[in-house]
Enzyme design. Sequence first.
Site, PDB file in Angstrom:
ATOM      1  N   GLU A 102       0.882  -1.126   0.068  1.00  0.00           N
ATOM      2  CA  GLU A 102       0.105  -0.091   0.032  1.00  0.00           C
ATOM      3  C   GLU A 102       0.819   1.292   0.234  1.00  0.00           C
ATOM      4  O   GLU A 102       1.946   1.160   0.408  1.00  0.00           O
ATOM      5  CB  GLU A 102      -0.835   0.096   1.185  1.00  0.00           C
ATOM      6  CG  GLU A 102      -1.781  -1.311   1.389  1.00  0.00           C
ATOM      7  CD  GLU A 102      -2.373  -1.049   2.756  1.00  0.00           C
ATOM      8  OE1 GLU A 102      -3.330  -2.052   2.956  1.00  0.00           O
ATOM      9  OE2 GLU A 102      -2.272  -0.272   3.638  1.00  0.00           O
ATOM     10  N   CYS A 115       3.289   8.313   1.625  1.00  0.00           N
ATOM     11  CA  CYS A 115       3.492   7.340   2.966  1.00  0.00           C
ATOM     12  C   CYS A 115       3.788   5.897   2.439  1.00  0.00           C
ATOM     13  O   CYS A 115       2.810   5.379   1.689  1.00  0.00           O
ATOM     14  CB  CYS A 115       2.425   7.378   3.955  1.00  0.00           C
ATOM     15  SG  CYS A 115       2.288   6.164   5.058  1.00  0.00           S
ATOM     16  N   CYS A 122       4.827  -7.378   7.766  1.00  0.00           N
ATOM     17  CA  CYS A 122       5.637  -6.826   8.844  1.00  0.00           C
ATOM     18  C   CYS A 122       5.901  -7.840  10.048  1.00  0.00           C
ATOM     19  O   CYS A 122       4.998  -8.670  10.301  1.00  0.00           O
ATOM     20  CB  CYS A 122       5.293  -5.343   9.637  1.00  0.00           C
ATOM     21  SG  CYS A 122       6.504  -4.825  10.632  1.00  0.00           S
ATOM     22  N   CYS A 126       3.250  -5.075  16.576  1.00  0.00           N
ATOM     23  CA  CYS A 126       2.866  -4.048  17.552  1.00  0.00           C
ATOM     24  C   CYS A 126       1.385  -4.368  17.641  1.00  0.00           C
ATOM     25  O   CYS A 126       0.654  -4.685  16.710  1.00  0.00           O
ATOM     26  CB  CYS A 126       3.235  -2.862  16.821  1.00  0.00           C
ATOM     27  SG  CYS A 126       4.917  -2.271  16.583  1.00  0.00           S
ATOM     28  N   CYS A 129      -1.391  -2.234  15.544  1.00  0.00           N
ATOM     29  CA  CYS A 129      -1.260  -2.183  13.867  1.00  0.00           C
ATOM     30  C   CYS A 129      -1.671  -3.161  13.007  1.00  0.00           C
ATOM     31  O   CYS A 129      -1.482  -4.624  13.312  1.00  0.00           O
ATOM     32  CB  CYS A 129       0.492  -2.021  13.862  1.00  0.00           C
ATOM     33  SG  CYS A 129       0.836  -1.807  11.989  1.00  0.00           S
ATOM     34  N   CYS A 340      -2.246   1.943   8.131  1.00  0.00           N
ATOM     35  CA  CYS A 340      -1.340   0.776   7.384  1.00  0.00           C
ATOM     36  C   CYS A 340      -1.719  -0.363   7.649  1.00  0.00           C
ATOM     37  O   CYS A 340      -2.103  -1.102   8.715  1.00  0.00           O
ATOM     38  CB  CYS A 340       0.082   1.158   7.914  1.00  0.00           C
ATOM     39  SG  CYS A 340       0.660   0.106   8.988  1.00  0.00           S
TER      40      CYS A 340
HETATM   41  N1  SAH Z   1       7.755  -0.038  11.368  1.00  0.00           N
HETATM   42  C1  SAH Z   1       8.049   1.426  11.317  1.00  0.00           C
HETATM   43  C2  SAH Z   1       7.150   2.121  10.263  1.00  0.00           C
HETATM   44  C3  SAH Z   1       5.693   1.723   9.674  1.00  0.00           C
HETATM   45  S1  SAH Z   1       4.471   2.170  10.817  1.00  0.00           S
HETATM   46  C4  SAH Z   1       7.411   2.059  12.505  1.00  0.00           C
HETATM   47  O1  SAH Z   1       6.871   1.382  13.453  1.00  0.00           O
HETATM   48  O2  SAH Z   1       7.640   3.271  12.844  1.00  0.00           O
HETATM   49  C5  SAH Z   1       4.474   4.131  10.982  1.00  0.00           C
HETATM   50  C6  SAH Z   1       3.776   4.393  12.095  1.00  0.00           C
HETATM   51  O3  SAH Z   1       2.421   4.153  12.256  1.00  0.00           O
HETATM   52  C7  SAH Z   1       4.378   4.049  13.513  1.00  0.00           C
HETATM   53  O4  SAH Z   1       4.711   4.982  14.274  1.00  0.00           O
HETATM   54  C8  SAH Z   1       3.112   2.854  13.872  1.00  0.00           C
HETATM   55  O5  SAH Z   1       3.470   2.840  15.623  1.00  0.00           O
HETATM   56  C9  SAH Z   1       2.099   3.737  13.628  1.00  0.00           C
HETATM   57  N2  SAH Z   1       0.915   3.114  13.763  1.00  0.00           N
HETATM   58  C10 SAH Z   1       0.603   1.747  13.333  1.00  0.00           C
HETATM   59  N3  SAH Z   1      -0.621   1.433  13.519  1.00  0.00           N
HETATM   60  C11 SAH Z   1      -1.399   2.500  13.898  1.00  0.00           C
HETATM   61  C12 SAH Z   1      -2.808   2.892  13.985  1.00  0.00           C
HETATM   62  N4  SAH Z   1      -3.614   1.721  14.044  1.00  0.00           N
HETATM   63  N5  SAH Z   1      -3.085   3.851  14.388  1.00  0.00           N
HETATM   64  C13 SAH Z   1      -2.120   4.896  14.633  1.00  0.00           C
HETATM   65  N6  SAH Z   1      -0.626   4.796  14.258  1.00  0.00           N
HETATM   66  C14 SAH Z   1      -0.521   3.466  13.943  1.00  0.00           C
END
Ligand code: SAH
Length: 365
Positions: A102, A115, A122, A126, A129, A340
Site C-alpha cells: 500500500e 506514505c 511486517c 505491534c 497495528c 497501514c
Molecule cells: N515500522 C515503522 C514504520 C511503519 S508504521 C515504525 O513502526 O515506525 C508507521 C507509524 O504508524 C508507526 O509509528 C506506527 O506505530 C504507527 N501506527 C501503526 N498502527 C497504527 C494505528 N492503528 N493508528 C495510528 N498509528 C499507527
Amino acid sequence: MTDSATPSRPDLLDYEPEAALALLQAWMAERGEPGYRAGQVFGRLWQRPVGSFEAMSELPKALREALAQSFRVTSLELAARQRSADGTEKFLFRLHDGQFIETVAIPDGDRMTFCISSQAGCALQCAFCATGAMGFQRNLQPSEIAGQVRALRMLTPPIIPTNIVFMGMGEPLMNWKSVGPTLTLLNDPRALGIGARHITISTVGVLPGIVALSERPEQFRLAISIHAPSDALRKTLMPVNTKYPLADVIAAARAFDRRVTFEYVMLGGVNDQPEHAAQRAQLARECRAFVNLIPLHPGGSMGFTPTPAAVITAFAKALRTRGVETAVRRSRGLDIAAACGQLRTERLGRRAPVAPEIDGEVHVA
Ligand code: SAH
C-alpha cells in the site's frame, strides 16, 4: 508475466543512478550504440518515467527490443485506488509474485506527502497495528519501494510528492539492503530529486539501522516509534522492545547527530495518563526530540480505543510545559481505512474488489 519468467535480467530500477548509468553505458558500448543512448534510457526511468522499454518512443524499435531482452523495468500493477473525503488517496499495488503493498498520498496545503511501504507485511507485531497482524511476507526491492513514487508519477494526471515518509507497511530499517539504495533514488536529482530533509524514515528503533542511517551524509530525517515511556509498558505494545530496549533506543536517538522525532500513538487508558506524559517529557528532553502525538487510527486498533481529543490536548500541553516541542497529528483518510495494512487486509480477506465507502470513491483497476 514476462518479467517473472526471466528473473535473471537485471531490473534497471533496482540500481542507484551511478550504477544504472554505468550498466547502460557498458551495454550500449558493447553494441556500438552512441553513448548518449544510455542517458536517454536512464531519463525514462525516474524523471520522465514510462512503464516499459516499448514506450521509450524516442529510441529505435530494434534498440527497445534489445533492451527488453537484457533488462527489466518493473512497473507496479495498480490493483485498487481509493479517495477519502479529505483528499487522501490510498493505492494498493500488486507485485509480480502476487504480494500486495500500500501507498498513501496525503495532500496538505502545498505539500503532498507519500506514505510508502518498505516490506510486504511486517514481522514486528505491534499490538495496535493492522500490518503487524498479517505477519511478514518479504522485503521489497528498491524498484518496489521507489517504484511506488514512480507509479504515482505515471498516473494521469501525475501525483508528485514533496515529502516522503516510510510509514507504510513494514520496518524500513530491517530492510536496509533495499532502503539504502532507495534513499539515493528518492534524493538524487538525476532520479526523483526529493530533498533529504523531506524524507523521513520511521522505525521501531532497529539499532544497526539507525547507525547505518546516521552514516549517510545526507540530512534524512529519523522518526522513532516510542509509544510508551517505560520498558514494562512498551514490551506489551511492541514485542521488539525485548530485542531493542527503550534505554538503548533513547541512547541511539541521543547519538544521532540530527534532530529526531518521537512518534507516540495515543491508546485510550493505556499510555495517555498524566504520569506517562511526565516520563515521556523526561525522555524527549534527554534527546532534544520533537514529539508527534498520533491519534489511534481505529481501523487498525485491535481492541484498543482512541484517546479522546481533550485528553490528547492535555497530554500535549503537559509535554510542552516541560519544554518539549510537541505536535498532534491529524488522522487522515479515516473513511478509506488508510491506517497501514488495512486495504491489503480487506483485499486478501475478501478477494473481491474493494467496495465503495460512504464518503469515498473507489476505482479498481
Ligand atoms: N515500522 C515503522 C514504520 C511503519 S508504521 C515504525 O513502526 O515506525 C508507521 C507509524 O504508524 C508507526 O509509528 C506506527 O506505530 C504507527 N501506527 C501503526 N498502527 C497504527 C494505528 N492503528 N493508528 C495510528 N498509528 C499507527
